[in-house]
Design a protein around this motif. Structure first.
Motif, PDB file in Angstrom:
ATOM      1  N   ALA A 187     -37.603 -58.451 -24.499  1.00 55.83           N
ATOM      2  CA  ALA A 187     -38.233 -58.305 -23.186  1.00 55.83           C
ATOM      3  C   ALA A 187     -37.555 -57.228 -22.344  1.00 55.83           C
ATOM      4  N   ALA A 188     -36.284 -56.969 -22.608  1.00 55.50           N
ATOM      5  CA  ALA A 188     -35.533 -55.995 -21.806  1.00 55.50           C
ATOM      6  C   ALA A 188     -35.684 -54.571 -22.303  1.00 55.50           C
ATOM      7  N   VAL A 189     -36.127 -54.402 -23.539  1.00 54.24           N
ATOM      8  CA  VAL A 189     -36.241 -53.071 -24.134  1.00 54.24           C
ATOM      9  C   VAL A 189     -37.581 -52.443 -23.746  1.00 54.24           C
ATOM     10  N   ASP A 190     -37.548 -51.180 -23.300  1.00 57.01           N
ATOM     11  CA  ASP A 190     -38.787 -50.474 -22.999  1.00 57.01           C
ATOM     12  C   ASP A 190     -38.637 -49.002 -23.370  1.00 57.01           C
ATOM     13  N   GLU A 191     -39.528 -48.171 -22.880  1.00 58.03           N
ATOM     14  CA  GLU A 191     -39.536 -46.768 -23.281  1.00 58.03           C
ATOM     15  C   GLU A 191     -38.320 -45.985 -22.769  1.00 58.03           C
ATOM     16  N   THR A 192     -37.588 -46.557 -21.789  1.00 58.87           N
ATOM     17  CA  THR A 192     -36.390 -45.873 -21.282  1.00 58.87           C
ATOM     18  C   THR A 192     -35.121 -46.267 -22.030  1.00 58.87           C
ATOM     19  N   THR A 193     -35.223 -47.233 -22.937  1.00 62.08           N
ATOM     20  CA  THR A 193     -34.031 -47.770 -23.594  1.00 62.08           C
ATOM     21  C   THR A 193     -33.449 -46.771 -24.590  1.00 62.08           C
ATOM     22  N   ALA A 194     -32.220 -46.381 -24.342  1.00 54.98           N
ATOM     23  CA  ALA A 194     -31.504 -45.496 -25.259  1.00 54.98           C
ATOM     24  C   ALA A 194     -30.868 -46.285 -26.387  1.00 54.98           C
ATOM     25  N   ALA A 195     -30.311 -47.462 -26.057  1.00 57.34           N
ATOM     26  CA  ALA A 195     -29.563 -48.218 -27.060  1.00 57.34           C
ATOM     27  C   ALA A 195     -29.416 -49.663 -26.654  1.00 57.34           C
ATOM     28  N   VAL A 196     -29.179 -50.484 -27.658  1.00 57.99           N
ATOM     29  CA  VAL A 196     -28.689 -51.847 -27.473  1.00 57.99           C
ATOM     30  C   VAL A 196     -27.236 -51.832 -27.923  1.00 57.99           C
ATOM     31  N   LEU A 197     -26.330 -52.180 -27.024  1.00 54.59           N
ATOM     32  CA  LEU A 197     -24.885 -52.174 -27.283  1.00 54.59           C
ATOM     33  C   LEU A 197     -24.387 -53.610 -27.282  1.00 54.59           C
ATOM     34  N   ILE A 198     -23.933 -54.087 -28.442  1.00 56.03           N
ATOM     35  CA  ILE A 198     -23.430 -55.459 -28.519  1.00 56.03           C
ATOM     36  C   ILE A 198     -22.211 -55.529 -29.425  1.00 56.03           C
ATOM     37  N   GLU A 199     -21.441 -56.591 -29.233  1.00 53.89           N
ATOM     38  CA  GLU A 199     -20.390 -56.963 -30.172  1.00 53.89           C
ATOM     39  C   GLU A 199     -21.010 -57.884 -31.227  1.00 53.89           C
ATOM     40  N   PRO A 200     -20.847 -57.594 -32.505  1.00 57.52           N
ATOM     41  CA  PRO A 200     -21.371 -58.503 -33.528  1.00 57.52           C
ATOM     42  C   PRO A 200     -20.782 -59.907 -33.411  1.00 57.52           C
ATOM     43  N   ILE A 201     -19.548 -60.001 -32.942  1.00 54.40           N
ATOM     44  CA  ILE A 201     -18.912 -61.261 -32.568  1.00 54.40           C
ATOM     45  C   ILE A 201     -18.193 -60.998 -31.252  1.00 54.40           C
ATOM     46  N   GLN A 202     -18.426 -61.833 -30.267  1.00 54.39           N
ATOM     47  CA  GLN A 202     -17.803 -61.620 -28.963  1.00 54.39           C
ATOM     48  C   GLN A 202     -16.391 -62.204 -28.959  1.00 54.39           C
ATOM     49  N   GLY A 203     -15.388 -61.328 -28.951  1.00 52.01           N
ATOM     50  CA  GLY A 203     -14.007 -61.781 -29.054  1.00 52.01           C
ATOM     51  C   GLY A 203     -13.453 -62.365 -27.778  1.00 52.01           C
ATOM     52  N   GLU A 204     -13.469 -61.601 -26.690  1.00 49.17           N
ATOM     53  CA  GLU A 204     -12.880 -62.049 -25.431  1.00 49.17           C
ATOM     54  C   GLU A 204     -13.580 -63.290 -24.907  1.00 49.17           C
ATOM     55  N   GLY A 206     -14.399 -65.778 -26.521  1.00 54.97           N
ATOM     56  CA  GLY A 206     -13.973 -66.969 -27.256  1.00 54.97           C
ATOM     57  C   GLY A 206     -14.408 -66.966 -28.704  1.00 54.97           C
ATOM     58  N   VAL A 207     -14.558 -65.786 -29.297  1.00 55.67           N
ATOM     59  CA  VAL A 207     -15.032 -65.623 -30.673  1.00 55.67           C
ATOM     60  C   VAL A 207     -16.405 -66.291 -30.818  1.00 55.67           C
ATOM     61  N   ASN A 208     -17.338 -65.808 -30.026  1.00 58.44           N
ATOM     62  CA  ASN A 208     -18.716 -66.295 -30.078  1.00 58.44           C
ATOM     63  C   ASN A 208     -19.439 -65.636 -31.251  1.00 58.44           C
ATOM     64  N   ILE A 209     -19.915 -66.449 -32.162  1.00 59.44           N
ATOM     65  CA  ILE A 209     -20.583 -65.963 -33.369  1.00 59.44           C
ATOM     66  C   ILE A 209     -22.076 -66.231 -33.228  1.00 59.44           C
ATOM     67  N   PRO A 210     -22.905 -65.205 -33.366  1.00 57.50           N
ATOM     68  CA  PRO A 210     -24.348 -65.419 -33.193  1.00 57.50           C
ATOM     69  C   PRO A 210     -24.948 -66.182 -34.361  1.00 57.50           C
TER      70      PRO A 210
END
Length: 408
Positions: A187-204, A206-210
């Motif tokens: 829903a957040a991505v549109d024609e102005t979106t250059a990139a999606v920037l994410i951590e594959p696992i969020q460390g800080e 608490g080691v959040n694993i998707p």
């Protein structure tokens, strides 16, 4: 290691820091003077098992002999030219790092935050030059609870008020969506979106694993939307999770990968942006740079790090010992641990809040000779060097059990 000698005690050195160091950290009250492998010693000669490994900067342990030898050898030859000239170490480093990560080109930098800033600039430049986004309209979608660094641009899209408060005005151009939520991302991505920037696992965080399939979903969504997938692997990459990169758990190849921390072997700051030629190729002379990025010393150490990973031995070790870590933590659930998340030699451990904060638990572990660090609330993070032995890991888990039982 022999016991270090120092004219001042730990307490004296800690007090000496107070008036002269900015108070941007709250370290545990231990003053490290020497280290080797998975062990450190304080100025009085007390030994501690390092279960943090410099937030993954020390994936190969303290003073790994191959890395120290590479640094010593290069120190005797050449340390810095700036990028005004070529140096004889950079091409080999870039070739091998690109091959290791399955990418085409490398942009060498120094720190993790610098790699993220470079990735942001690169994504915007690509959006204008290749995608055709109107000037100054490019957006980047990020995840809530992210940690990508602490520059003013990066904290602009942080959801951690401690990192943000008092540092505005903030940089526009970012959209924040919940982590591990593909519908919100779409829903957040549109024609102005250059990139999606994410951590594959969020460390800080608490080691959040998707969930399984999330990273593959991000890859497919960005491909359909015609934007870049930029994976921040600064903490999760280079062997930590049992693969060279955490995205490889889902056989995903992002357009751009951000690396740092372990790339310098715990000796020098080394980071890099690696990616497809069509993306990194948008940069031209004068548009971006770094005096120290790609310096010969960094390239020599970085090449030695890549050599360690090319065999796959450290990745296999992280996967195998990760099972020991996971099983040990599972045995503590209901006995002071209320939950945990782990992948490879990386875990976020949620301690029963009734037993204290993560900081308090870390201090108790320190007194048992184990160094770990809290993240938020009653969560502690475990990320030992990949050189740790099964016996050392089991001993650390036994110390955690002892600390929790003593306060139950």
């Amino acid at each position: 290691m022999t016991a270090p000698t120092h004219p001042r005690t730990s307490d004296e050195l800690i007090r000496a820091e107070e008036p002269v160091l900015a108070h941007n950290y709250h370290p545990l009250p231990v003053v490290v003077a020497r280290a080797e492998g998975a062990w450190v010693e304080d100025v009085e000669g007390r030994r501690y098992l390092d279960m943090l490994a410099g937030y993954s900067a020390l994936n190969f342990g303290h003073r790994h002999p191959a890395l120290v030898e590479a640094a010593h050898r290069q120190l005797d030859r050449l340390t810095l030219t700036s990028r005004a000239f070529h140096n004889d170490r950079l091409a080999g480093f870039a070739e091998r790092l690109a091959a290791l990560t399955g990418q085409d080109m490398v942009l060498p930098m120094n720190t993790g935050a610098e790699a993220v800033e470079s990735g942001i600039k690169l994504a915007r430049k690509w959006a204008y030059d290749v995608k055709g986004v109107p000037a100054d309209r490019a957006t980047i979608v990020v995840a809530a609870d992210n940690f990508h660094g602490r520059t003013t641009t990066i904290v602009s899209f942080s959801t951690d008020e401690t990192a943000r408060s008092g540092f505005g005005p903030f940089t526009p151009g970012f959209r924040v969506v919940p982590y591990n939520d593909l519908a919100a991302l779409e829903a957040a991505v549109d024609e102005t979106t250059a990139a999606v920037l994410i951590e594959p696992i969020q460390g800080e965080a608490g080691v959040n694993i998707p969930d399984d399939g999330y990273l593959a979903g991000v890859r497919e969504l960005t491909r359909r939307a015609g934007c870049l997938f930029v994976a921040d692997e600064i903490q999760s990459g280079l062997g930590r999770t049992g693969h060279t990169l955490a995205v490889q758990h889902e056989d995903v190849v992002p357009d751009v990968v951000l690396l740092g921390k372990a790339l310098g072997g715990g000796i020098v700051p080394v980071s890099a942006v690696v990616g497809r030629r069509e993306v990194l190729g948008v940069l031209h002379p004068g548009e971006h740079g770094s005096t120290f990025g790609g310096n010969p010393l960094a390239a020599a150490v970085g090449t030695a790090v890549v050599e360690l990973l090319e065999t796959g031995a450290f990745q296999r070790r992280a996967a195998e010992l990760g099972e020991v870590l996971r099983d040990g933590l599972a045995a503590l659930v209901g006995r002071g641990v209320v939950g945990f998340r782990s992948r490879g030699l990386w875990a976020g451990v949620d301690v029963d809040p009734a037993l204290g904060t993560g900081r308090a638990v870390s201090e108790r572990l320190m007194r048992e000779g184990i160094l770990a660090k809290d993240t938020h609330g009653s969560t502690i993070r475990l990320a030992p060097p990949l050189t740790i032995t099964a016996d050392e890991l089991t001993s650390a888990l036994a110390s955690l059990e002892k600390v929790l039982a003593a306060d139950a």
